[in-house]
Motif scaffolding. Sequence first.
Motif, PDB file in Angstrom:
ATOM      1  N   ARG A  79      -9.587 -21.321  18.784  1.00 33.15           N
ATOM      2  CA  ARG A  79     -10.002 -22.709  18.988  1.00 33.15           C
ATOM      3  C   ARG A  79      -9.500 -23.599  17.850  1.00 33.15           C
ATOM      4  O   ARG A  79      -9.066 -24.737  18.088  1.00 33.15           O
ATOM      5  CB  ARG A  79     -11.520 -22.796  19.120  1.00 33.15           C
ATOM      6  CG  ARG A  79     -12.051 -24.211  19.334  1.00 33.15           C
ATOM      7  CD  ARG A  79     -13.495 -24.208  19.794  1.00 33.15           C
ATOM      8  NE  ARG A  79     -13.607 -23.702  21.161  1.00 33.15           N
ATOM      9  CZ  ARG A  79     -13.469 -24.460  22.243  1.00 33.15           C
ATOM     10  NH1 ARG A  79     -13.186 -25.751  22.129  1.00 33.15           N
ATOM     11  NH2 ARG A  79     -13.615 -23.934  23.442  1.00 33.15           N
ATOM     12  N   GLN A  83      -3.768 -26.427  20.445  1.00 32.49           N
ATOM     13  CA  GLN A  83      -3.209 -27.773  20.513  1.00 32.49           C
ATOM     14  C   GLN A  83      -3.170 -28.230  21.967  1.00 32.49           C
ATOM     15  O   GLN A  83      -3.016 -27.419  22.877  1.00 32.49           O
ATOM     16  CB  GLN A  83      -1.785 -27.798  19.958  1.00 32.49           C
ATOM     17  CG  GLN A  83      -1.658 -27.479  18.489  1.00 32.49           C
ATOM     18  CD  GLN A  83      -0.230 -27.694  17.988  1.00 32.49           C
ATOM     19  OE1 GLN A  83       0.611 -28.259  18.683  1.00 32.49           O
ATOM     20  NE2 GLN A  83       0.028 -27.251  16.778  1.00 32.49           N
ATOM     21  N   PRO A  84      -3.244 -29.534  22.201  1.00 32.91           N
ATOM     22  CA  PRO A  84      -3.081 -30.034  23.566  1.00 32.91           C
ATOM     23  C   PRO A  84      -1.633 -29.928  24.017  1.00 32.91           C
ATOM     24  O   PRO A  84      -0.721 -29.693  23.204  1.00 32.91           O
ATOM     25  CB  PRO A  84      -3.525 -31.490  23.456  1.00 32.91           C
ATOM     26  CG  PRO A  84      -3.267 -31.853  22.028  1.00 32.91           C
ATOM     27  CD  PRO A  84      -3.535 -30.602  21.233  1.00 32.91           C
ATOM     28  N   GLU A 110      -3.546 -23.397  23.998  1.00 31.85           N
ATOM     29  CA  GLU A 110      -3.732 -24.784  24.417  1.00 31.85           C
ATOM     30  C   GLU A 110      -5.200 -25.199  24.373  1.00 31.85           C
ATOM     31  O   GLU A 110      -6.090 -24.454  24.788  1.00 31.85           O
ATOM     32  CB  GLU A 110      -3.223 -24.968  25.846  1.00 31.85           C
ATOM     33  CG  GLU A 110      -3.381 -26.402  26.357  1.00 31.85           C
ATOM     34  CD  GLU A 110      -3.173 -26.545  27.842  1.00 31.85           C
ATOM     35  OE1 GLU A 110      -3.324 -27.681  28.352  1.00 31.85           O
ATOM     36  OE2 GLU A 110      -2.879 -25.524  28.503  1.00 31.85           O
ATOM     37  N   LEU A 111      -5.433 -26.408  23.904  1.00 24.79           N
ATOM     38  CA  LEU A 111      -6.749 -27.018  23.930  1.00 24.79           C
ATOM     39  C   LEU A 111      -6.774 -28.114  24.987  1.00 24.79           C
ATOM     40  O   LEU A 111      -5.967 -29.045  24.942  1.00 24.79           O
ATOM     41  CB  LEU A 111      -7.090 -27.618  22.568  1.00 24.79           C
ATOM     42  CG  LEU A 111      -8.399 -28.424  22.487  1.00 24.79           C
ATOM     43  CD1 LEU A 111      -9.602 -27.519  22.725  1.00 24.79           C
ATOM     44  CD2 LEU A 111      -8.508 -29.145  21.146  1.00 24.79           C
ATOM     45  N   ASP A 112      -7.674 -27.971  25.947  1.00 24.57           N
ATOM     46  CA  ASP A 112      -7.931 -29.042  26.905  1.00 24.57           C
ATOM     47  C   ASP A 112      -9.111 -29.839  26.353  1.00 24.57           C
ATOM     48  O   ASP A 112     -10.261 -29.432  26.477  1.00 24.57           O
ATOM     49  CB  ASP A 112      -8.259 -28.467  28.285  1.00 24.57           C
ATOM     50  CG  ASP A 112      -8.457 -29.538  29.341  1.00 24.57           C
ATOM     51  OD1 ASP A 112      -8.869 -30.664  28.988  1.00 24.57           O
ATOM     52  OD2 ASP A 112      -8.208 -29.261  30.528  1.00 24.57           O
ATOM     53  N   ARG A 113      -8.811 -30.955  25.721  1.00 30.03           N
ATOM     54  CA  ARG A 113      -9.857 -31.717  25.039  1.00 30.03           C
ATOM     55  C   ARG A 113     -10.896 -32.257  26.012  1.00 30.03           C
ATOM     56  O   ARG A 113     -12.087 -32.302  25.714  1.00 30.03           O
ATOM     57  CB  ARG A 113      -9.213 -32.861  24.251  1.00 30.03           C
ATOM     58  CG  ARG A 113      -8.510 -32.393  22.981  1.00 30.03           C
ATOM     59  CD  ARG A 113      -7.905 -33.536  22.224  1.00 30.03           C
ATOM     60  NE  ARG A 113      -7.393 -33.101  20.918  1.00 30.03           N
ATOM     61  CZ  ARG A 113      -6.333 -33.619  20.331  1.00 30.03           C
ATOM     62  NH1 ARG A 113      -5.652 -34.585  20.928  1.00 30.03           N
ATOM     63  NH2 ARG A 113      -5.935 -33.170  19.155  1.00 30.03           N
ATOM     64  N   ALA A 114     -10.446 -32.670  27.184  1.00 30.87           N
ATOM     65  CA  ALA A 114     -11.371 -33.256  28.151  1.00 30.87           C
ATOM     66  C   ALA A 114     -12.404 -32.234  28.614  1.00 30.87           C
ATOM     67  O   ALA A 114     -13.603 -32.542  28.724  1.00 30.87           O
ATOM     68  CB  ALA A 114     -10.600 -33.816  29.340  1.00 30.87           C
ATOM     69  N   GLY A 116     -12.899 -29.247  27.052  1.00 30.29           N
ATOM     70  CA  GLY A 116     -13.395 -28.453  25.936  1.00 30.29           C
ATOM     71  C   GLY A 116     -13.029 -26.985  26.017  1.00 30.29           C
ATOM     72  O   GLY A 116     -13.686 -26.142  25.400  1.00 30.29           O
TER      73      GLY A 116
END
Length: 311
Positions: A79, A83-84, A110-114, A116
């Motif tokens: 985590r 990165q997005p 990959e981080l999906d910020r929307a 989480g």
Amino acid sequence: MRPIRITCKLPRSGPPQPGTGVRLALYQGENPVGTSEAVTANLHRMQEVVEVAARYRAQLCAFPECYTTGYSLGAAEARALAQPANGTAVQAARELSAAHDLAIVLPYVELDRAAGTVHDSIALVVDGELAANYRKTHLYGAAERINFTAGTELPPVVKVNQFPVGLLNCYECEFPPLYQSLVTRGARLVVGPTAADHHFTLHDGTPTQVPYPDATEHIIPAMAAVWRVFVAYVNRRGWETSERGQWQYRGNSGVWAPDGAPLIAAGPDERRDDALLLADCVPDEVAPFSPEGDHFTDNRVALREELLPLH
């Protein structure tokens, strides 16, 4: 620049013409893991590798699973380093793709910020643009299920040099229906970044009692022959050491042709050094698998009621 051993299977002076195939470069290396400094170093190494691949007029350059961060991560590390899809790692690949006129298969965390969520993802960059962002759907073992959220979309097929290329991610290379899906949608080359090791440390801290099987001994050649596609398996070599333990990778990268024969495969020399394997994947240069039969077009699984007894 750290040395890169070059191994080629390039039977022509120039790369394949558009629509006929693709000149493929596979990077197999030992890279740092688990820190922001490791990510920076791995992105710098990507630049060096792409520059070398471009000198050989490669049209597609692929890297191993979780390339930017290393694979042997804990959930907190994954985590923290994620990165997005529009982050610095994919942006670096886009810039290199545009500068050197080649496509790049870049596996990253990959981080999906929307949402989480964190994903084991592969970015396929073509002509400097993000052509596909695939989130691994078939996660392997407890650690991956703790580290990542599984994707929900089928693996993509994208044209590189006007030639259809499909993606699979590591463990997914062992699932025949995924090849069937890709081939149904036109794929003629399947690229599978992987983090295939020998023994490793399980999520509960205990060592494995049996090694992870070498998929290139049986599964990968069989999938290439049955589905009549080139299959590229791109692994890391050497060791990774993290808070979870030590991983020794097989270094068994290679490309298998639609007749199941190895087009190019890493040997002992490539396992000792960072290596770039280059091969031209051209279907018209591979003889038919059998005089008449075709496993794909002759497949009658749709006749399930007729072929399988119902209870």
